[in-house]
Design an enzyme around this catalytic site. Structure first.
Site, PDB file in Angstrom:
ATOM      1  N   GLY A  96     -42.301 -60.926 -44.567  1.00 25.91           N
ATOM      2  CA  GLY A  96     -43.064 -60.579 -45.763  1.00 25.91           C
ATOM      3  C   GLY A  96     -42.128 -60.458 -46.952  1.00 25.91           C
ATOM      4  O   GLY A  96     -41.042 -59.906 -46.818  1.00 25.91           O
ATOM      5  N   GLU A 122     -37.291 -56.879 -39.271  1.00 29.04           N
ATOM      6  CA  GLU A 122     -37.034 -56.872 -37.830  1.00 29.04           C
ATOM      7  C   GLU A 122     -37.174 -58.247 -37.189  1.00 29.04           C
ATOM      8  O   GLU A 122     -36.388 -58.594 -36.296  1.00 29.04           O
ATOM      9  CB  GLU A 122     -37.982 -55.885 -37.113  1.00 29.04           C
ATOM     10  N   ILE A 146     -40.386 -53.544 -47.106  1.00 34.21           N
ATOM     11  CA  ILE A 146     -40.983 -52.430 -47.841  1.00 34.21           C
ATOM     12  C   ILE A 146     -41.285 -51.278 -46.881  1.00 34.21           C
ATOM     13  O   ILE A 146     -41.432 -50.151 -47.291  1.00 34.21           O
ATOM     14  CB  ILE A 146     -42.266 -52.826 -48.608  1.00 34.21           C
ATOM     15  N   ASP A 147     -41.368 -51.585 -45.570  1.00 28.49           N
ATOM     16  CA  ASP A 147     -41.748 -50.556 -44.588  1.00 28.49           C
ATOM     17  C   ASP A 147     -40.622 -49.560 -44.297  1.00 28.49           C
ATOM     18  O   ASP A 147     -40.878 -48.500 -43.729  1.00 28.49           O
ATOM     19  CB  ASP A 147     -42.143 -51.209 -43.255  1.00 28.49           C
ATOM     20  N   ARG A 194     -65.599 -36.956 -54.915  1.00 32.18           N
ATOM     21  CA  ARG A 194     -65.562 -37.894 -53.790  1.00 32.18           C
ATOM     22  C   ARG A 194     -64.283 -37.723 -52.985  1.00 32.18           C
ATOM     23  O   ARG A 194     -63.270 -37.291 -53.522  1.00 32.18           O
ATOM     24  CB  ARG A 194     -65.462 -39.328 -54.328  1.00 32.18           C
ATOM     25  N   GLY A 212     -47.595 -50.482 -43.626  1.00 30.76           N
ATOM     26  CA  GLY A 212     -46.800 -49.792 -42.610  1.00 30.76           C
ATOM     27  C   GLY A 212     -47.513 -49.906 -41.281  1.00 30.76           C
ATOM     28  O   GLY A 212     -48.404 -49.126 -40.994  1.00 30.76           O
ATOM     29  N   GLU A 217     -51.637 -48.441 -42.706  1.00 28.07           N
ATOM     30  CA  GLU A 217     -52.537 -49.425 -42.076  1.00 28.07           C
ATOM     31  C   GLU A 217     -52.472 -49.386 -40.551  1.00 28.07           C
ATOM     32  O   GLU A 217     -53.425 -49.764 -39.872  1.00 28.07           O
ATOM     33  CB  GLU A 217     -52.189 -50.839 -42.563  1.00 28.07           C
TER      34      GLU A 217
END
Ligand code: F6P
Length: 341
Positions: free
Chosen positions: A10, A103, A126-127, A162, A170, A221
């Protein structure tokens, strides 16, 4: 020396800053030549190259994405893939390769290094889930984007009484959720490492409303409900066997609305977290990774990955970065839990 450079997996803000630093130092200090391989491991697999020199890296420091393109190609899943790569590197007179990736991309680099390919890795995601390094570049940018979104969602959630559920990236590690959730004052943070109890989440939501605030829930996620408590949907697999995620935010919002009777909406930040210009921290880290990666190549120190330790950049064995994922440990999560509700 002729050095190949590729970016895989990514994309992530800061990739261009790494490429620029590699080329700038490599040309000016060592007199190396560079060739770009297009679209991750697909480049050396198909011998798809592009020119990479000072003119190509001019002005790219703040630019998001990657000028080399990226893909999730796994050469070990392609018949004769490794031989094609070594043949193409030879045909291009490439002495060494710098692989910039997470990875999967660096996992391939680790296996190629074991087979004798001269490769140096640069950790990217980014993770922030690569071991061996305190941080990967791209993470700080993603956290800042998510934090800004949470700040904005607080005001609209309160106006409408709300629940707002923010789904961030992630899939195996909850670093983005944890850091942005803390920075944005989320009321609940849910991460893949800690299966959540939907009853407890609903209890925190109700408590928040009693305090006259509207709850913001940040969910990674890859977060999952404790077994048997809530249905989820499985997605398809990519070339590295990862499930394509997305959907937990919506599921959670529906379930909260059903159980508490409070209106709940979900916002999926998705690729917004990966796009656009890197933060100053990510530019700084990416640039230093690039400078040190090309120095490792120059020293013939192959099979290594550059890594951040404190404020120093060090070299570690590639396997140290790719052997095991860096996930959020329970103590770190417990620290954030104090502020839930
Ligand atoms: O690995 C980085 C990452 O952004 C993950 O957080 C996310 O699960 C995945 O990539 C999404 O990948 P793609 O853009 O291929 O759907």
């Amino acid at each position: 020396m002729r050095v190949g450079v590729l970016t895989g997996g990514g994309d992530c803000p800061g990739l261009n800053a790494v490429i620029r630093a590699i080329v700038r130092r490599g040309v000016a200090e060592y007199g190396h030549d560079f060739v770009g391989f297009r679209d991750g491991w697909r480049g050396p697999l198909d011998n798809h190259t592009c020119a990479l020199g000072i003119p190509q890296v001019r002005g790219i420091l703040p630019r998001g994405g990657t000028i080399l393109g990226s893909s999730r190609t796994n050469p070990f899943m392609v018949d004769g893939g490794v031989e094609r790569i070594t043949d193409n590197l030879r045909a291009e007179d490439v002495d060494a390769l710098i692989a910039i990736g997470g990875e999967d991309t660096l996992g391939v680099a680790t296996r190629l290094a074991d087979l004798g390919v001269n490769v140096v890795g640069v950790p990217k995601t980014i993770d922030n889930d690569l071991s061996g390094t305190d941080f990967t570049f791209g993470f700080d940018t993603a956290v800042n984007i998510a934090t800004e979104a949470i700040d904005r969602l607080h005001t609209t959630a309160e106006s409408h009484h709300r629940v707002l559920v923010v789904e961030v990236m992630g899939r195996h590690a909850g670093w983005i959720a944890l850091h942005s959730g803390l920075a944005g004052g989320a009321n609940v943070i849910l991460i893949p490492e800690q299966p959540f109890d939907i009853d407890k989440v609903c209890g925190l939501v109700e408590r928040r409303f009693q305090l006259q605030y509207a709850p913001i829930i940040v969910v990674a996620e890859g977060a999952v409900p404790a077994e048997g408590t809530m249905a989820t949907v499985a997605g398809e697999l990519d070339a590295f066997g990862h499930v394509r995620l997305g959907g937990i935010g919506d599921r959670l919002a529906q379930e909260i609305e059903k159980r508490t009777g409070k209106e709940a909406r979900a916002v999926v930040l998705g690729h917004i977290q990966r796009g656009g210009t890197p933060t100053a921290f990510d530019r700084w880290l990416a640039t230093r990774f690039g400078l040190h990666a090309v120095a490792a190549v120059h020293d013939g120190d192959f099979g290594k990955m550059v890594a951040l330790r404190g404020t120093d950049i060090v070299r570690v064995d590639l396997i140290e970065g790719t052997g095991a994922l860096k996930t959020v440990d329970p103590e770190r999560y417990a620290e954030a839990e104090v502020l839930f509700g």
